[in-house]
Write a protein that holds these residues in place. Sequence first.
Motif, PDB file in Angstrom:
ATOM      1  N   ILE A   1      35.670  12.509  -5.576  1.00 52.72           N
ATOM      2  CA  ILE A   1      35.946  12.411  -4.138  1.00 52.72           C
ATOM      3  C   ILE A   1      34.670  12.085  -3.380  1.00 52.72           C
ATOM      4  O   ILE A   1      34.622  11.149  -2.591  1.00 52.72           O
ATOM      5  CB  ILE A   1      36.578  13.719  -3.615  1.00 52.72           C
ATOM      6  CG1 ILE A   1      38.024  13.810  -4.099  1.00 52.72           C
ATOM      7  CG2 ILE A   1      36.534  13.767  -2.093  1.00 52.72           C
ATOM      8  CD1 ILE A   1      38.704  15.106  -3.786  1.00 52.72           C
TER       9      ILE A   1
ATOM     10  N   LEU B   1      28.309  11.882   9.351  1.00 54.32           N
ATOM     11  CA  LEU B   1      28.932  12.137  10.657  1.00 54.32           C
ATOM     12  C   LEU B   1      29.741  13.421  10.611  1.00 54.32           C
ATOM     13  O   LEU B   1      29.692  14.226  11.536  1.00 54.32           O
ATOM     14  CB  LEU B   1      29.875  10.990  11.002  1.00 54.32           C
ATOM     15  CG  LEU B   1      29.393   9.941  11.981  1.00 54.32           C
ATOM     16  CD1 LEU B   1      30.504   8.955  12.255  1.00 54.32           C
ATOM     17  CD2 LEU B   1      28.954  10.598  13.269  1.00 54.32           C
ATOM     18  N   TYR B   2      30.487  13.606   9.522  1.00 54.18           N
ATOM     19  CA  TYR B   2      31.338  14.784   9.442  1.00 54.18           C
ATOM     20  C   TYR B   2      30.498  16.064   9.502  1.00 54.18           C
ATOM     21  O   TYR B   2      30.795  16.977  10.266  1.00 54.18           O
ATOM     22  CB  TYR B   2      32.189  14.771   8.168  1.00 54.18           C
ATOM     23  CG  TYR B   2      32.956  16.047   8.001  1.00 54.18           C
ATOM     24  CD1 TYR B   2      33.998  16.359   8.865  1.00 54.18           C
ATOM     25  CD2 TYR B   2      32.605  16.969   7.026  1.00 54.18           C
ATOM     26  CE1 TYR B   2      34.681  17.547   8.755  1.00 54.18           C
ATOM     27  CE2 TYR B   2      33.288  18.156   6.907  1.00 54.18           C
ATOM     28  CZ  TYR B   2      34.323  18.447   7.777  1.00 54.18           C
ATOM     29  OH  TYR B   2      34.982  19.639   7.679  1.00 54.18           O
TER      30      TYR B   2
ATOM     31  N   LEU C   1      28.918  16.633  12.936  1.00 51.46           N
ATOM     32  CA  LEU C   1      29.854  17.082  13.961  1.00 51.46           C
ATOM     33  C   LEU C   1      30.518  18.392  13.586  1.00 51.46           C
ATOM     34  O   LEU C   1      30.888  19.175  14.460  1.00 51.46           O
ATOM     35  CB  LEU C   1      30.946  16.026  14.174  1.00 51.46           C
ATOM     36  CG  LEU C   1      30.514  14.683  14.721  1.00 51.46           C
ATOM     37  CD1 LEU C   1      31.642  13.675  14.580  1.00 51.46           C
ATOM     38  CD2 LEU C   1      30.111  14.815  16.168  1.00 51.46           C
ATOM     39  N   GLY C   2      30.695  18.606  12.274  1.00 52.60           N
ATOM     40  CA  GLY C   2      31.547  19.689  11.835  1.00 52.60           C
ATOM     41  C   GLY C   2      30.867  21.027  11.613  1.00 52.60           C
ATOM     42  O   GLY C   2      31.516  22.061  11.725  1.00 52.60           O
TER      43      GLY C   2
ATOM     44  N   LEU D   1      20.746   5.637   8.115  1.00 53.63           N
ATOM     45  CA  LEU D   1      22.016   6.046   8.725  1.00 53.63           C
ATOM     46  C   LEU D   1      21.874   7.317   9.551  1.00 53.63           C
ATOM     47  O   LEU D   1      22.684   7.563  10.435  1.00 53.63           O
ATOM     48  CB  LEU D   1      23.077   6.268   7.639  1.00 53.63           C
ATOM     49  CG  LEU D   1      23.424   5.039   6.820  1.00 53.63           C
ATOM     50  CD1 LEU D   1      24.473   5.373   5.785  1.00 53.63           C
ATOM     51  CD2 LEU D   1      23.921   3.938   7.724  1.00 53.63           C
TER      52      LEU D   1
ATOM     53  N   ARG E   1      31.811  10.784  -4.318  1.00 53.43           N
ATOM     54  CA  ARG E   1      31.103   9.520  -4.486  1.00 53.43           C
ATOM     55  C   ARG E   1      31.941   8.324  -4.061  1.00 53.43           C
ATOM     56  O   ARG E   1      31.447   7.210  -4.014  1.00 53.43           O
ATOM     57  CB  ARG E   1      30.598   9.361  -5.920  1.00 53.43           C
ATOM     58  CG  ARG E   1      31.642   9.020  -6.917  1.00 53.43           C
ATOM     59  CD  ARG E   1      31.128   9.176  -8.309  1.00 53.43           C
ATOM     60  NE  ARG E   1      32.184   8.861  -9.234  1.00 53.43           N
ATOM     61  CZ  ARG E   1      32.348   7.657  -9.776  1.00 53.43           C
ATOM     62  NH1 ARG E   1      31.503   6.710  -9.511  1.00 53.43           N
ATOM     63  NH2 ARG E   1      33.345   7.441 -10.585  1.00 53.43           N
TER      64      ARG E   1
ATOM     65  N   LEU F   1      33.595   8.396  -1.064  1.00 52.35           N
ATOM     66  CA  LEU F   1      33.661   8.391   0.391  1.00 52.35           C
ATOM     67  C   LEU F   1      32.421   7.692   0.929  1.00 52.35           C
ATOM     68  O   LEU F   1      31.351   7.763   0.313  1.00 52.35           O
ATOM     69  CB  LEU F   1      33.711   9.823   0.922  1.00 52.35           C
ATOM     70  CG  LEU F   1      35.060  10.516   0.836  1.00 52.35           C
ATOM     71  CD1 LEU F   1      34.910  11.970   1.236  1.00 52.35           C
ATOM     72  CD2 LEU F   1      36.076   9.823   1.717  1.00 52.35           C
ATOM     73  N   PRO F   2      32.552   7.022   2.072  1.00 52.52           N
ATOM     74  CA  PRO F   2      31.357   6.403   2.654  1.00 52.52           C
ATOM     75  C   PRO F   2      30.334   7.477   3.032  1.00 52.52           C
ATOM     76  O   PRO F   2      30.707   8.530   3.552  1.00 52.52           O
ATOM     77  CB  PRO F   2      31.887   5.709   3.911  1.00 52.52           C
ATOM     78  CG  PRO F   2      33.342   5.580   3.722  1.00 52.52           C
ATOM     79  CD  PRO F   2      33.755   6.721   2.850  1.00 52.52           C
TER      80      PRO F   2
ATOM     81  N   SER G   1      19.939   7.836  11.771  1.00 53.66           N
ATOM     82  CA  SER G   1      19.663   7.507  13.173  1.00 53.66           C
ATOM     83  C   SER G   1      20.935   7.629  14.008  1.00 53.66           C
ATOM     84  O   SER G   1      20.871   7.905  15.203  1.00 53.66           O
ATOM     85  CB  SER G   1      19.109   6.091  13.282  1.00 53.66           C
ATOM     86  OG  SER G   1      20.089   5.159  12.903  1.00 53.66           O
ATOM     87  N   ILE G   2      22.089   7.441  13.360  1.00 54.73           N
ATOM     88  CA  ILE G   2      23.346   7.490  14.103  1.00 54.73           C
ATOM     89  C   ILE G   2      23.610   8.893  14.634  1.00 54.73           C
ATOM     90  O   ILE G   2      24.244   9.056  15.667  1.00 54.73           O
ATOM     91  CB  ILE G   2      24.490   6.964  13.202  1.00 54.73           C
ATOM     92  CG1 ILE G   2      24.325   5.444  13.088  1.00 54.73           C
ATOM     93  CG2 ILE G   2      25.862   7.305  13.739  1.00 54.73           C
ATOM     94  CD1 ILE G   2      25.176   4.793  12.063  1.00 54.73           C
TER      95      ILE G   2
ATOM     96  N   ILE H   1      28.123   7.383   5.364  1.00 55.95           N
ATOM     97  CA  ILE H   1      28.033   7.566   6.816  1.00 55.95           C
ATOM     98  C   ILE H   1      29.151   8.483   7.302  1.00 55.95           C
ATOM     99  O   ILE H   1      28.977   9.271   8.229  1.00 55.95           O
ATOM    100  CB  ILE H   1      28.067   6.198   7.531  1.00 55.95           C
ATOM    101  CG1 ILE H   1      27.996   6.341   9.045  1.00 55.95           C
ATOM    102  CG2 ILE H   1      29.293   5.402   7.185  1.00 55.95           C
ATOM    103  CD1 ILE H   1      26.737   6.897   9.535  1.00 55.95           C
ATOM    104  N   PHE H   2      30.287   8.413   6.621  1.00 52.81           N
ATOM    105  CA  PHE H   2      31.394   9.319   6.929  1.00 52.81           C
ATOM    106  C   PHE H   2      30.947  10.763   6.728  1.00 52.81           C
ATOM    107  O   PHE H   2      31.155  11.626   7.577  1.00 52.81           O
ATOM    108  CB  PHE H   2      32.577   8.976   6.010  1.00 52.81           C
ATOM    109  CG  PHE H   2      33.699   9.963   6.029  1.00 52.81           C
ATOM    110  CD1 PHE H   2      34.783   9.781   6.861  1.00 52.81           C
ATOM    111  CD2 PHE H   2      33.665  11.079   5.194  1.00 52.81           C
ATOM    112  CE1 PHE H   2      35.823  10.700   6.877  1.00 52.81           C
ATOM    113  CE2 PHE H   2      34.700  11.999   5.214  1.00 52.81           C
ATOM    114  CZ  PHE H   2      35.775  11.808   6.064  1.00 52.81           C
TER     115      PHE H   2
ATOM    116  N   TYR I   1      26.711  13.477  -1.102  1.00 49.02           N
ATOM    117  CA  TYR I   1      27.026  12.162  -1.669  1.00 49.02           C
ATOM    118  C   TYR I   1      26.177  11.893  -2.913  1.00 49.02           C
ATOM    119  O   TYR I   1      26.691  11.566  -3.976  1.00 49.02           O
ATOM    120  CB  TYR I   1      26.783  11.075  -0.618  1.00 49.02           C
ATOM    121  CG  TYR I   1      27.011   9.680  -1.120  1.00 49.02           C
ATOM    122  CD1 TYR I   1      28.289   9.151  -1.199  1.00 49.02           C
ATOM    123  CD2 TYR I   1      25.945   8.875  -1.524  1.00 49.02           C
ATOM    124  CE1 TYR I   1      28.506   7.873  -1.661  1.00 49.02           C
ATOM    125  CE2 TYR I   1      26.152   7.589  -1.990  1.00 49.02           C
ATOM    126  CZ  TYR I   1      27.432   7.097  -2.054  1.00 49.02           C
ATOM    127  OH  TYR I   1      27.642   5.835  -2.521  1.00 49.02           O
TER     128      TYR I   1
END
Lengths: 227, 265
Positions: B68, B79-80, B83-84, B184, B70, B72-73, B186-187, B75-76, B120
């Motif tokens: 699972i 971000l998760y 935020l999470g 990434l 490896r 998934l993106p 930086s996002i 960046i996903f 990841y």
Amino acid sequence: MLGSAAPSLALIDTLTEHWAEFRSGFWVTVRLIVISFAVAMVVGTLVAALRIAPNKWLQRLGGIYVEVFRNIPLLVLLFISFAGLRRGGVDIGPWVAGIASLGLYTAAYVAEALRSGVFSVGKGQIEASLSLGFSYAETLRRIVLPQAFRTVISPLGSLTIAMIKNSAIIGVSLLALPDLLKQARIVQARTFETNETFFWAAIGYLLLTGAVTLLIRNLENRFAIRR
Amino acid sequence: MNYLFDPDNWEWLTTGGNFRFILEGFLINLEIAVVSIILALIFGLALALLRLSSVKPVSFLAGAWVDIFRNLPLIFLILYFALGIPGSWKDAWEDAMPSWAPEAFQSGLVLGALMGLVFYNSAVLAEIMRAGILSLPRGQGEAASALGMTYGQSLRYVILPQGLRRMVPATVSQLITLNKDTTLVSIIAITEVMRRGRIVTSSGFFNPIEAPILHVFIFIGFLFVIVNYALSRLSRRLELRERKITGTKLKRVGGLEDQVAADPV
């Protein structure tokens, strides 16, 4: 409905309430991947052809392309192609910038995969074909490429999966391109249901990478070299 | 072309502290990459061993986890986690970070970034290590147990020293990907090289010249190309040497771009 729904239903609710966003995001991602893959294959083949060309300078040119595009972060390419060129006076839209960046980035790896596929065909076969009077182009088309195709399937599959994962960068970086992750991010910002929205985005991406994995496994089995 | 090579457009590089500012940002990226790869190696080894475990449920769960994460993106995941994770975790991170740690790690934002990168990359490295361990001839493990070694001993003295050696080239090429992937973060508003690039391109009190975006990011890209090119040469050399010693070609781990490109011809 009275008050709050049961927690297990919240997950389903998020999907049904924001189905339109998730669906459109998913298709934007699919479109991005398909077009970028086509670009990557075309450019990658050209670069691979340069790298095995019978001219030292052409080889070097192909080598520079590969080393530059595979060692530079995709995000930098996106910044250069979208914001950078735009400031420089080139009118470039988010789709063109996104597809060009992802396509050209992946093309460097495609070129490497194709090249090592070509070299997996024994040198003796090429020499034999040339001495039988086939031209260089004919040798490539009739002897080398049909055999190289088999060895190239699984690296190209890997690259497609990597490309699906990389495509998520395009939406959330500076480009106004509402792909799956971007849509999930938009829904999250509106509802604060972080776990739920990201769960469904994850399902979307796993569907895509899973489908490609199965497809590649199928192709590998079909074209496997039986000895 | 004129726009690109016009010396006026490169003037920002020698103005004020811009050059140094960007270079220090790039160092932050490298620091994040090094810390993540070390953590990812530790967790990756654990995941690989769990996946190779003879207890079925354990190996199944570890396998599902690895597959699972490896697929998934990255960046996903970044971000998760950004935020999470609850704010209290970020506060705890800021409190726990010793003052001698690099400045970039003092902020709680880095926790989300590191979690994404480590989740990841540990999954990816677990796959690479598993491939290395499985590439050993079966006789190695059998001989070790015939000599009376326990499972732990045969891992420690026979399997891992050989298996892990074989994965060194693949790990170096994964480090190239990781290096690129650090941009990434930086996002999620960590001021590494990409953010610093944006700062340089906007004029402000400390920044008399507004640098052209194109030129700044070409320069940043150039920094990455230098470091990653060196790493890819290293990976290729290690791979060739390893192949000469062991005489086997390692199976590549799927779904990763740099594992494809590292193949020496």
